[in-house]
Structures are given as structure tokens and as C-alpha cells.
Enzyme design. Structure first.
Site, PDB file in Angstrom:
ATOM      1  N   LYS A 155      30.332 -35.971  -2.025  1.00  0.00           N
ATOM      2  CA  LYS A 155      31.177 -36.739  -2.926  1.00  0.00           C
ATOM      3  C   LYS A 155      32.018 -35.838  -3.829  1.00  0.00           C
ATOM      4  O   LYS A 155      33.127 -36.206  -4.229  1.00  0.00           O
ATOM      5  CB  LYS A 155      30.327 -37.716  -3.739  1.00  0.00           C
ATOM      6  N   VAL A 214      40.603 -50.326   6.392  1.00  0.00           N
ATOM      7  CA  VAL A 214      39.408 -50.112   5.574  1.00  0.00           C
ATOM      8  C   VAL A 214      38.263 -49.683   6.480  1.00  0.00           C
ATOM      9  O   VAL A 214      37.914 -50.396   7.424  1.00  0.00           O
ATOM     10  CB  VAL A 214      39.005 -51.396   4.818  1.00  0.00           C
ATOM     11  N   ASP A 261      33.412 -44.810  15.271  1.00  0.00           N
ATOM     12  CA  ASP A 261      32.741 -43.734  14.544  1.00  0.00           C
ATOM     13  C   ASP A 261      33.787 -42.856  13.870  1.00  0.00           C
ATOM     14  O   ASP A 261      34.573 -42.176  14.546  1.00  0.00           O
ATOM     15  CB  ASP A 261      31.908 -42.923  15.532  1.00  0.00           C
ATOM     16  N   LYS A 310      44.289 -37.316   7.572  1.00  0.00           N
ATOM     17  CA  LYS A 310      45.233 -36.524   8.365  1.00  0.00           C
ATOM     18  C   LYS A 310      46.075 -37.406   9.268  1.00  0.00           C
ATOM     19  O   LYS A 310      47.313 -37.298   9.298  1.00  0.00           O
ATOM     20  CB  LYS A 310      44.469 -35.489   9.199  1.00  0.00           C
ATOM     21  N   TYR A 329      24.446 -35.543  -0.372  1.00  0.00           N
ATOM     22  CA  TYR A 329      25.317 -36.620  -0.842  1.00  0.00           C
ATOM     23  C   TYR A 329      26.200 -36.146  -1.994  1.00  0.00           C
ATOM     24  O   TYR A 329      27.402 -36.392  -2.023  1.00  0.00           O
ATOM     25  CB  TYR A 329      24.471 -37.808  -1.289  1.00  0.00           C
TER      26      TYR A 329
END
Length: 268
Positions: free
Chosen positions: A169, A15, A70, A131, A165
Site C-alpha cells: 500500500k 473497476v 486476473d 500502464k 500488505y
């Protein structure tokens, strides 16, 4: 037994953005369902703090792995997958939850720096992680691997954020659909959850602090908040949905775009 039944028991999940907000609730839901969870966040301090305060209360230390990093750095992303596999033996589930918001800037006034930063975290991050995860799933011959992407009502609508944003999305929605299509017969599922307003720090901070917000964005934000005020979800509600999609109990679902907004968009 959780909302995900027994389908999470023993599953290995990664997560991102797991140190706060929805990400933290997802980690807790997965641990409570019996999953092994690798948790990533860019802030090592925040990650360790929330682990000590909450994660260790809901799962044995052996079921938890903390991986600060990161998600926009390809080398770091590879190490997140590699370390998870090294520690738990394999990876079954990727939850792309890490994300940042913009300031409701319309495209005419949006700085390129903010555009690049938002797209790097919200789009490039999920791309890099997906990926690496998919190549691992394929290499081990996975039969029910799962990727859960966290979108937003901004994945479909234009009034939930600024240009950066909203574009990011929408892109995650596209990434979800193409991933589901290409890998549907290869043991890999991919679904998108589109939460409405949630009781997270990002919502609270935006609602309470207008500093740096574009004037037109302020008007848009007021309209959004008015509409969402009776439709705020607890992050635990959305986390249960994510846990279900991560589990083998949802094996028939791939390419699904699921709104978790208390029906607010049915009124549009």
C-alpha cells in the site's frame, strides 16, 4: 444527481475487484451517477452473481460489462482494457480496487510466497492496469481521464497490516504520486483514497477468525480494532468519494492523497 454531480454521465469506467466489498459499492455509485461501467473480478461466479442481484437493478444492462480476469496477468489486463474500449468506445476512468490482505506477519516471519502474492495483486496489478489505461488515454488525446487508486491507512502507517500488505500500500501511494506528476499536463489525473476501517468481509473475517494470524499480528490487530471501533465507514461513503474523483467535477484534483477514516489518524 449524485455526490459526483453530473460529471459521471456517460463516462466509461473500469473497476477491478468489483464483485464485493468496496469495489461493489463503487460500481453501484458509478452506475447511479450515469456512468458506463466495466467490472472486473477474479471470480466469474461472484461477478455474475452480484450483477444479477444488485448491479442490474441500478443501471441498464447496456451500461454494464462483466470482465472476469486476473489483474496480475499482463495479457489478461490488456484484454480488460481492449474489451472495455471495444464495448463502450473508449475508457475514461480506471479504478484500481482489487487487493488482498496478509496475516499481519512481521518481516522476520513473512514467507516469500505470501510476500510475492500480495505484491502481485496489490502493486503489479495497478501498475499493469495503469500502464494500459494511460497508453489508451494518450492515444485518444484524453483531456480529463482519471485513475483512482485504492490505498489504505497502511499507505502511511505501519500498524494497519503485516509487512507485505503495508509495503504494497505504500507502493501504491508512490505509484499514484509519480503518475500524477508525469501526466498532469497530459489530460490524465491520478488520486489515492486511503480508507480506514470499513464494513467489508475482509474486516469481519479478520476480526472474527484468528486462524493463521501471527501472534505478534494478533496483538497489533487488537490495537487497531480498538482504535477503529468508532470509526468504521460504510463502503457507500467511500464509494461516493471515489465516484467524485472519477467524475469531471474533480478536474482540479491530481496527486491527492485523501484519507477517509472519520479522523481516526488525527488522534495519533
Amino acid at each position: 444527481m449524485t455526490a459526483a454531480g453530473k460529471g459521471l454521465s456517460g463516462r466509461v469506467c473500469l473497476v477491478t475487484g468489483g464483485a464485493g466489498g468496496l469495489g461493489k459499492s463503487i460500481v453501484l455509485a458509478l452506475l447511479e451517477g450515469g456512468a458506463n461501467v466495466a467490472v472486473s473480478d477474479i471470480s466469474k461466479t461472484a461477478l455474475e452473481s452480484v450483477a444479477d442481484a444488485e448491479f442490474h437493478k441500478h443501471g441498464a444492462t447496456s451500461k454494464l460489462l462483466l470482465l472476469p480476469g486476473d489483474v496480475t496477468d499482463a495479457g489478461v489486463v490488456k484484454s480488460l482494457i481492449d474489451e472495455t474500449v471495444k464495448h463502450f468506445g473508449q475508457l475514461d476512468v480506471l479504478v484500481n480496487c482489487a487487493g488482498i490482505f496478509d496475516r499481519f506477519d512481521p518481516v522476520g516471519d513473512l514467507s516469500q510466497d505470501l510476500w510475492s502474492k500480495v505484491l502481485a495483486v496489490n502493486v503489479t496489478g495497478p501498475f499493469l492496469l495503469s500502464k494500459e489505461a494511460i497508453n489508451h488515454f494518450l492515444s485518444r488525446g484524453a483531456t480529463d481521464a482519471s485513475i483512482v487508486n485504492i490505498g489504505s491507512l497502511a499507505s502511511e502507517h505501519g500498524w494497519c497490516g503485516g509487512a507485505a500488505y503495508t509495503t504494497s500500500k505504500h507502493a501504491v501511494r508512490g505509484l499514484t504520486k509519480t503518475t500524477a506528476a508525469f501526466y498532469r499536463n497530459k489530460g490524465i489525473r491520478c488520486n489515492l483514497v486511503m480508507p480506514g476501517g470499513m464494513n467489508t468481509d475482509i474486516v469481519t473475517n479478520i476480526a472474527n477468525s484468528r486462524e493463521g494470524l501471527h501472534p505478534e499480528g494478533q496483538k497489533m490487530l487488537d490495537a487497531v480494532l480498538d482504535g477503529l471501533q468508532t470509526s468504521i465507514s460504510d463502503t457507500k461513503e467511500v464509494a461516493k468519494l471515489v465516484a467524485f474523483l472519477a467524475s469531471t467535477d474533480s478536474s482540479a484534483l491530481t496527486g491527492a492523497i485523501i484519507k477517509a477514516d472519520h479522523g481516526i489518524t488525527t488522534l495519533i
